[in-house]
Design an enzyme around this catalytic site. Structure first.
Site, short mmCIF file in Angstrom:
data_model
loop_
_atom_site.label_atom_id
_atom_site.label_comp_id
_atom_site.label_asym_id
_atom_site.label_seq_id
_atom_site.Cartn_x
_atom_site.Cartn_y
_atom_site.Cartn_z
N GLU A 1 -3.63 -9.38 -1.99
CA GLU A 1 -4.98 -9.46 -2.57
C GLU A 1 -5.01 -10.44 -3.73
O GLU A 1 -4.77 -10.05 -4.88
CB GLU A 1 -5.45 -8.08 -3.06
N GLU B 1 -6.66 -3.79 5.11
CA GLU B 1 -6.74 -2.63 4.21
C GLU B 1 -8.19 -2.22 4.06
O GLU B 1 -9.04 -3.03 3.73
CB GLU B 1 -6.12 -2.97 2.85
#
Length: 338
Positions: free
Chosen positions: A139, A258
């Site tokens: 991320e 995710e």
């Protein structure tokens, strides 16, 4: 049970590839992998006790997972749990499910040398193993101390320009080993700005987009999208995420590596709401759209509202019941290209 579904997921689908905006199986059919992400592999945080072959087998058999994700913690200041990650990789290969080897970092562009070395080694080992998928940046958050930390498209473009060299170098290192396994590339601001990546995909030395590369999108139902629980309560940090996803759909392959039912902080402090209604909205409108996006729920653990299991058991938590519904119940996972 049909003979097809008596096969393991990897026996059914084989080597993965991409074509246009689609993830394909060995028969060049769109494939949707559905599964779970393990929690950070940091042994101090309580997630690594789930990193076992028994848990991988349980997720395959009882939850019908076709993919698991090992969140390899890249904080080099402590034991980052590589032994446990390797256990999950080996178990996934043995049990015939796909496994995402995830460089779980928010600042991977500052770890270029380590990442190139790591993925070079893994590519050399697994280049003939169809189970293994490489997620090379979890991320991306912020590219520099001087850049304001927000989710705007403007700052996402700045971040993308600064992390692209990392993404190219790591992907190139994998391909240089003769490994064309699927690579998942993180997108700006917690893997949300798929459209920014689609505007300027990572390319090889000839300027051509790398083959078999998908771009990651992450969402948390209680804080992402206009119908999210906390957005409706006045949290102004979320709401636009569907626009970020929609601007990339149909242009590049997208993998939702995710997603969660809670607030994006995992349900910490007062953010304990499990947003089943908005989870269903995300799946009906985007995940199970014509692109059939592959996805992993966060997480295989039992100590947060976002955890899929009740403390000390294999019984699903409130979050786990929602996740299991979208992982286990669909009766097909491949389609003809339109």
């Amino acid at each position: 049970m049909s003979p097809t579904y008596m096969q393991t997921p990897v026996q059914r689908h084989g080597k993965l590839s991409t074509s246009g905006p689609y993830l394909l199986n060995q028969y060049e059919r769109i494939v949707q992998l559905r599964g779970m992400s393990f929690y950070w592999s940091n042994p101090l945080w309580g997630g690594t006790r789930f990193y076992t072959r028994d848990w991988v087998k349980f997720l395959r058999d009882e939850w019908k997972c076709t993919v698991v994700r090992a969140a390899y913690d890249r904080n080099e200041e402590h034991d980052n749990g590589w032994k446990e990650v390797k256990t999950v990789i080996d178990a996934a290969i043995t049990e015939g499910v796909y496994v995402i080897v995830d460089w779980h970092s928010h600042t991977a562009h500052n770890q270029l040398a380590a990442a190139v070395d790591f993925f070079t080694q893994q590519a050399r080992i697994y280049k003939n193993t169809p189970n293994v998928i490489f997620e090379i940046y979890n991320e991306p958050v912020i590219a520099s101390a001087s850049q304001p930390m927000d989710g705007s498209v403007e700052n996402a473009r700045k971040t993308w320009a600064l992390i692209k060299p990392y993404l190219k170098a790591v992907t190139k290192a994998i391909r240089n080993e003769g490994c064309d396994n699927l690579v998942i590339a993180g997108t700006p601001y917690y893997s949300q700005h798929v459209g920014v990546a689609a505007d300027d995909p990572i390319t090889d030395d000839d300027g051509k987009p790398f083959q078999n590369v998908a771009y990651s999108f992450h969402f948390y139902a209680a804080s992402h999208g206009p119908h999210a629980h906390y957005v409706k309560k006045g949290d102004r940090d979320g709401g636009c995420e569907p626009n970020y996803l929609a601007s990339g759909l149909g242009r590049v392959p997208v993998f939702v590596s995710e997603w969660g039912t809670t607030h994006s902080d995992g349900g910490q402090n007062d953010h304990t709401h499990i947003d089943e209604e908005n989870t269903d909205w995300w799946f009906k409108n985007y995940i199970n759209s014509e692109y059939h996006l592959s996805h992993c729920n966060w997480s295989v653990s039992d100590f947060q509202p976002s955890s899929a299991f009740l403390k000390g058991s294999r019984n699903p938590s409130a979050s786990g019941l929602v996740a299991k519904k979208w992982i286990s119940t669909p009766d097909t996972d491949s389609w003809e290209i339109p």
